[in-house]
Design a protein around this motif. Sequence first.
Motif, PDB file in Angstrom:
ATOM      1  N   PRO A  95      20.684 -23.497   7.376  1.00  0.00           N
ATOM      2  CA  PRO A  95      20.070 -22.680   6.331  1.00  0.00           C
ATOM      3  C   PRO A  95      19.228 -23.535   5.384  1.00  0.00           C
ATOM      4  N   ARG A  96      19.722 -24.705   5.056  1.00  0.00           N
ATOM      5  CA  ARG A  96      19.011 -25.579   4.142  1.00  0.00           C
ATOM      6  C   ARG A  96      17.618 -25.955   4.696  1.00  0.00           C
ATOM      7  N   ASP A  97      17.599 -26.383   5.954  1.00  0.00           N
ATOM      8  CA  ASP A  97      16.321 -26.761   6.573  1.00  0.00           C
ATOM      9  C   ASP A  97      15.358 -25.579   6.624  1.00  0.00           C
ATOM     10  N   ILE A  98      15.905 -24.441   7.006  1.00  0.00           N
ATOM     11  CA  ILE A  98      15.025 -23.287   7.199  1.00  0.00           C
ATOM     12  C   ILE A  98      14.463 -22.798   5.868  1.00  0.00           C
ATOM     13  N   ILE A  99      15.276 -22.831   4.838  1.00  0.00           N
ATOM     14  CA  ILE A  99      14.793 -22.341   3.544  1.00  0.00           C
ATOM     15  C   ILE A  99      13.900 -23.373   2.850  1.00  0.00           C
ATOM     16  N   ASN A 100      14.233 -24.640   2.977  1.00  0.00           N
ATOM     17  CA  ASN A 100      13.422 -25.668   2.320  1.00  0.00           C
ATOM     18  C   ASN A 100      12.137 -25.976   3.067  1.00  0.00           C
ATOM     19  N   ASP A 101      12.195 -25.849   4.399  1.00  0.00           N
ATOM     20  CA  ASP A 101      11.046 -26.292   5.162  1.00  0.00           C
ATOM     21  C   ASP A 101      10.835 -25.446   6.430  1.00  0.00           C
ATOM     22  N   PRO A 102      10.560 -24.138   6.223  1.00  0.00           N
ATOM     23  CA  PRO A 102      10.367 -23.280   7.398  1.00  0.00           C
ATOM     24  C   PRO A 102       9.136 -23.701   8.178  1.00  0.00           C
ATOM     25  N   GLN A 103       9.225 -23.621   9.515  1.00  0.00           N
ATOM     26  CA  GLN A 103       8.127 -24.092  10.360  1.00  0.00           C
ATOM     27  C   GLN A 103       7.282 -22.945  10.912  1.00  0.00           C
ATOM     28  N   HIS A 104       7.958 -21.896  11.354  1.00  0.00           N
ATOM     29  CA  HIS A 104       7.265 -20.792  12.010  1.00  0.00           C
ATOM     30  C   HIS A 104       6.655 -19.850  10.951  1.00  0.00           C
ATOM     31  N   PRO A 105       5.455 -19.329  11.194  1.00  0.00           N
ATOM     32  CA  PRO A 105       4.820 -18.442  10.209  1.00  0.00           C
ATOM     33  C   PRO A 105       5.728 -17.277   9.786  1.00  0.00           C
ATOM     34  N   HIS A 106       6.469 -16.723  10.764  1.00  0.00           N
ATOM     35  CA  HIS A 106       7.346 -15.598  10.432  1.00  0.00           C
ATOM     36  C   HIS A 106       8.477 -16.034   9.493  1.00  0.00           C
ATOM     37  N   THR A 107       9.040 -17.194   9.753  1.00  0.00           N
ATOM     38  CA  THR A 107      10.113 -17.693   8.887  1.00  0.00           C
ATOM     39  C   THR A 107       9.549 -17.991   7.491  1.00  0.00           C
ATOM     40  N   LYS A 108       8.358 -18.547   7.455  1.00  0.00           N
ATOM     41  CA  LYS A 108       7.716 -18.823   6.159  1.00  0.00           C
ATOM     42  C   LYS A 108       7.591 -17.541   5.355  1.00  0.00           C
ATOM     43  N   GLU A 109       7.194 -16.476   6.038  1.00  0.00           N
ATOM     44  CA  GLU A 109       7.043 -15.187   5.367  1.00  0.00           C
ATOM     45  C   GLU A 109       8.404 -14.681   4.850  1.00  0.00           C
ATOM     46  N   LEU A 110       9.446 -14.823   5.685  1.00  0.00           N
ATOM     47  CA  LEU A 110      10.787 -14.389   5.267  1.00  0.00           C
ATOM     48  C   LEU A 110      11.259 -15.165   4.043  1.00  0.00           C
ATOM     49  N   VAL A 111      10.981 -16.453   4.041  1.00  0.00           N
ATOM     50  CA  VAL A 111      11.423 -17.293   2.920  1.00  0.00           C
ATOM     51  C   VAL A 111      10.627 -16.943   1.653  1.00  0.00           C
ATOM     52  N   ARG A 112       9.315 -16.720   1.815  1.00  0.00           N
ATOM     53  CA  ARG A 112       8.498 -16.296   0.659  1.00  0.00           C
ATOM     54  C   ARG A 112       9.050 -15.002   0.075  1.00  0.00           C
ATOM     55  N   GLU A 113       9.354 -14.061   0.970  1.00  0.00           N
ATOM     56  CA  GLU A 113       9.893 -12.759   0.577  1.00  0.00           C
ATOM     57  C   GLU A 113      11.206 -12.946  -0.208  1.00  0.00           C
ATOM     58  N   MET A 114      12.029 -13.860   0.290  1.00  0.00           N
ATOM     59  CA  MET A 114      13.324 -14.133  -0.339  1.00  0.00           C
ATOM     60  C   MET A 114      13.135 -14.624  -1.777  1.00  0.00           C
ATOM     61  N   PHE A 115      12.174 -15.526  -1.972  1.00  0.00           N
ATOM     62  CA  PHE A 115      11.961 -16.051  -3.325  1.00  0.00           C
ATOM     63  C   PHE A 115      11.284 -15.015  -4.220  1.00  0.00           C
ATOM     64  N   ARG A 116      10.418 -14.185  -3.619  1.00  0.00           N
ATOM     65  CA  ARG A 116       9.784 -13.110  -4.391  1.00  0.00           C
ATOM     66  C   ARG A 116      10.849 -12.190  -4.968  1.00  0.00           C
ATOM     67  N   GLU A 117      11.796 -11.791  -4.103  1.00  0.00           N
ATOM     68  CA  GLU A 117      12.861 -10.884  -4.557  1.00  0.00           C
ATOM     69  C   GLU A 117      13.719 -11.543  -5.621  1.00  0.00           C
ATOM     70  N   ARG A 118      13.992 -12.819  -5.395  1.00  0.00           N
ATOM     71  CA  ARG A 118      14.848 -13.540  -6.342  1.00  0.00           C
ATOM     72  C   ARG A 118      14.181 -13.611  -7.718  1.00  0.00           C
ATOM     73  N   ASN A 119      12.865 -13.899  -7.719  1.00  0.00           N
ATOM     74  CA  ASN A 119      12.138 -13.980  -8.986  1.00  0.00           C
ATOM     75  C   ASN A 119      12.084 -12.640  -9.692  1.00  0.00           C
ATOM     76  N   GLN A 120      11.897 -11.578  -8.887  1.00  0.00           N
ATOM     77  CA  GLN A 120      11.866 -10.239  -9.478  1.00  0.00           C
ATOM     78  C   GLN A 120      13.204  -9.922 -10.144  1.00  0.00           C
ATOM     79  N   ASN A 121      14.299 -10.275  -9.436  1.00  0.00           N
ATOM     80  CA  ASN A 121      15.627  -9.992  -9.982  1.00  0.00           C
ATOM     81  C   ASN A 121      15.902 -10.789 -11.251  1.00  0.00           C
ATOM     82  N   ASN A 122      15.345 -12.003 -11.287  1.00  0.00           N
ATOM     83  CA  ASN A 122      15.576 -12.827 -12.476  1.00  0.00           C
ATOM     84  C   ASN A 122      14.657 -12.451 -13.622  1.00  0.00           C
ATOM     85  N   GLY A 123      13.513 -11.853 -13.262  1.00  0.00           N
ATOM     86  CA  GLY A 123      12.545 -11.527 -14.294  1.00  0.00           C
ATOM     87  C   GLY A 123      12.835 -10.147 -14.860  1.00  0.00           C
TER      88      GLY A 123
END
Length: 261
Positions: free
Chosen positions: A233-261
């Motif tokens: 999980p650490r590798d995938i979240i810190n350094d995703p390689q595949h475009p789809h994984t990158k998108e999933l990780v971006r989405e994850m941080f977007r949601e997290r920021n929304q929840n915190n904001g």
Amino acid sequence: MLDIKNLSVRYNSAGRVVDAVRDVSVHVEKGSFMGLVGESGSGKSTLMMAVLGLLPKQTEISGELLYNGSDIIKMSEDKMRDLRWKEISLVPQSAQNSFTPVIKIKSHIEEVLNIHSNKFGEEAEKDVIRLLGEVGLDAGIKERYPHELSGGQKQRAAIALALACSPALLLADEPTTALDVIVQAEILKLLSELQKRKDLSIILVTHDLPLAAMVCDRLIVMKDGMVAETGTPRDIINDPQHPHTKELVREMFRERNQNNG
Ligand SMILES: Nc1ncnc2c1ncn2[C@@H]1O[C@H](COP(=O)(O)OP(=O)(O)OP(=O)(O)O)[C@@H](O)[C@H]1O
Ligand SMILES: [Mg+2]
């Protein structure tokens, strides 16, 4: 324990061909907690059904599915029946709805114990109580009908059912969908505890990357029937390689920021 090599699954139903799994290779070590992550239709459940030898008849399957060295694809139905429940067990997708409404929780579990472990009467009843305890349910739950349980309790009961014959590998297909976030976290905690306590190997199937990242020690990201990425999980979240994984990780941080904001 489980070695999936170049597995492809093609459904052939009503003249329609679907390549649901394409050249997937996955290695699951004993005692690991694997997360199989992917959007709807990416082939997650198909892969799990292949492992259980439960794909529809007309389905074309190629590659190897080695369980402790034996190929599940080549196994006879008799041999497969020995494996299901006792070695590899499934908490099916929508497990909460898979209980028959007019049958008490204990009878659901007893039926599995009767058929697959040859346990009856008092011995089976004892096991029911033990299994309910293992998933954090009171013994009294055994006398209840499925509709008398909350969503979270039903999900726990479904896990108890899957554990009835002490499997070595548990496949949990979207076990937290349709539950609120607090109950989701409780179910994940339970799976995590069971994995450690019983030296169980688990494959957690989910479309929810952050959720899988919380409990799993390895992740496989699927996209369009293929493995997009594997890693911790650490590798995938810190350094995703595949475009789809990158998108999933971006989405994850977007949601997290929304929840915190
Ligand atoms: N029995 C079947 N016959 C024909 N096609 C099927 C069958 N089961 C699944 N499919 C197709 O195979 C593909 C993969 O489906 P699958 O159910 O494995 O995806 P999934 O990742 O589990 O999706 P979800 O997250 O929605 O459960 C989809 O295109 C689906 O429509
Ligand atoms: Mg599915």
